[in-house]
Enzyme design. Structure first.
Site, short mmCIF file in Angstrom:
data_model
loop_
_atom_site.label_atom_id
_atom_site.label_comp_id
_atom_site.label_asym_id
_atom_site.label_seq_id
_atom_site.Cartn_x
_atom_site.Cartn_y
_atom_site.Cartn_z
CE LYS A 162 -60.10 50.66 -16.83
NZ LYS A 162 -60.02 51.44 -18.06
CD GLN A 208 -60.00 50.66 -21.74
OE1 GLN A 208 -60.61 50.66 -20.68
NE2 GLN A 208 -58.72 50.98 -21.80
CG ASP A 230 -61.53 56.71 -18.07
OD1 ASP A 230 -60.91 56.18 -17.13
OD2 ASP A 230 -61.79 56.14 -19.14
#
Ligand code: NAP
Length: 292
Positions: A52, A96, A119
């Site tokens: 990312k 994450q 997200d």
């Protein structure tokens, strides 16, 4: 058989995003800034977060990686989420997953400002997705839909079977493919570990999406001739022929299924790069939504 080449598709998306960033730079506007919180040293999570950050570099986004040991307390992560919510220089951020067991993932996800939740995991964004209202789409399902769209896969009226009902992949994807959009308008069957006659159900599908986390679970005898197959699974399996000692395996037995289907996404190089591309799209949108 044709490959649903997520790597190539993601590259063209990143090129478009880079052009948008270059234009912003020219106009003296703010550059999108993504932050990522990584807890612990799980190999998979580190690989995803590094990818990312690398994508941000390629596109020209700013990025900040914030790392903690496995032993970090929930309170510290919660306070970091609060400070990222309030930090005006950060347009979007991710925490994450998975987090260590002593940290409540739902609590952390719910604490993220939905306007920075790139997200797309916050209940408000998932709710907006269900109602087809503006918000951030969860990155993996959005990436899969984009992969189908950019490869001209006709979904209208097709029988689609999604295997796996997680909150981040299978469930949102089944909603997105079932609604009245293009891609969409599929007749969707969402299956899981309690599904009876899975093989029979899957073998009738025009489109099969496997998001289970069980290497090579989907075999050729489960697949209808000419079906479109999307493999979401990414499991590390031991492989002494590789320098790192492992290889990434999908949920689909690629060698045999690829001989029978019309399209198939590989692992690696399929859904993974598309997930990252979606995250980048969401980050640019996060900044646009704030009118910066
Ligand atoms: P998850 O939370 O691990 O859930 C797995 C799902 O598979 C569950 O719904 C489970 O059913 C179902 N399942 C397990 N065994 C099954 C069986 N024998 N038959 C039918 N269904 C079965 O799933 P996830 O987080 O969505 O992850 C799935 C895979 O996708 C993993 O390999 C993950 O690493 C990968 N992934 C990849 C990306 C990417 O960007 N490439 C992103 C996210 C996830 P129950 O609900 O009944 O337990």
């Amino acid at each position: 058989m044709q490959l649903l080449d997520g790597k190539a598709t993601a590259m063209s998306i990143k090129k478009e995003l880079k052009e948008a960033v270059d234009l912003r730079k020219k106009e003296g506007k703010k550059i999108p800034h993504l932050a990522a919180v990584l807890v612990g040293s799980d190999g998979g999570s580190m690989t995803y977060v590094n990818a990312k950050v690398k994508a941000c570099d390629e596109i020209g986004f700013e990025s900040t990686l914030i790392r903690y040991d496995d032993s970090v307390s929930e309170e510290v992560i919660m306070n970091k989420v609060k400070s990222l919510n309030e930090d005006n220089s950060i347009d979007g951020f991710i925490v994450q997953l998975p987090l260590p067991k002593h940290i409540d993932e739902l609590k952390i996800t719910q604490a993220i400002d939905p306007r920075k939740d790139v997200d797309g995991f916050h209940p408000m964004n998932l709710g907006n997705m269900v109602l087809n209202l503006p918000g951030f789409l969860p990155a993996t399902p959005a990436g899969i839909v984009e992969l189908l769209k950019r490869n001209d896969i006709d979904t209208e009226g097709k029988e689609c079977v999604v295997i796996g009902r997680s909150n981040i992949v299978g469930t949102p994807l089944s909603i997105m493919l079932g609604r009245n959009t293009n891609p969409g308008n599929c007749t969707v069957t969402l299956t899981h570990s309690r599904t009876k006659n899975l093989k029979e159900i899957v073998s009738k599908a025009d489109i099969v999406i496997a998001a289970i986390g069980r290497p090579e679970f989907v075999t050729a005898d489960m697949i209808k001739e000419g079906a479109v197959v999307v493999d979401v699974g990414t499991t590390r399996v031991e492989d002494s022929s590789k320098v790192k000692g492992w290889a990434l395996k999908g949920d689909v037995k690629f060698d045999e299924v690829s001989k029978k289907c019309s399209y198939i996404s590989p692992v690696p190089g399929g859904v993974g790069p598309m997930t990252i591309a979606s995250l980048m799209i969401n980050t640019l949108r996060a900044m646009d939504l704030k009118g910066k």
